[in-house]
Design a protein around this motif. Sequence first.
Motif, PDB file in Angstrom:
ATOM      1  N   TYR A  96       5.434  -6.158   7.809  1.00 26.10           N
ATOM      2  CA  TYR A  96       6.341  -5.503   7.015  1.00 26.10           C
ATOM      3  C   TYR A  96       5.803  -5.439   5.722  1.00 26.10           C
ATOM      4  N   ARG A 100       4.698  -1.891   3.498  1.00 24.18           N
ATOM      5  CA  ARG A 100       5.863  -1.458   2.814  1.00 24.18           C
ATOM      6  C   ARG A 100       5.474  -0.266   2.043  1.00 24.18           C
ATOM      7  N   GLU A 103       6.625   3.316   5.762  1.00 24.58           N
ATOM      8  CA  GLU A 103       7.283   3.319   6.845  1.00 24.58           C
ATOM      9  C   GLU A 103       8.417   4.704   6.752  1.00 24.58           C
TER      10      GLU A 103
END
Length: 140
Positions: A96, A100, A103
């Motif tokens: 994640y 970032r 996405e």
Amino acid sequence: MNGMIYPRSPREVMDGWIYLPRFVDKVRLHLAGKLTPDYQENFTKGFDGAWLKAAGVSPQPFIEVVKNTITDGEVCDWVRKNVKKTEAEKLAFRNYILNRGTEDEESKARLKMRKEQAGLSHRDDIRVFVDFIDADEKRI
């Protein structure tokens, strides 16, 4: 040097957690009254909040842990003892953080806007938010 004290790169790792050393630095700077206003605005939110959520920890207890320890080793020991997450969960958080800004269209637009605001729109090597943070803090 401009006198600004930057926290560590978001790529740094502690006890298998990417970003954690940066958050520890931000807590220490906050407690010392040296976390700049730009960073205060997002303190315990954004990536900080994402780590807290992934770790299952509330902000104030974690701030107290950092406040009552001297070394990263002590913080690491506390995390190891109190944050019971699997390697797969840590890997999901890592993915994640490292992705970032790629996405969805909203995050891509936000990254583009932040690059423009910082005068970094010419930097094609800034592809995700951790790149932006490292560039903005003059590491890359």
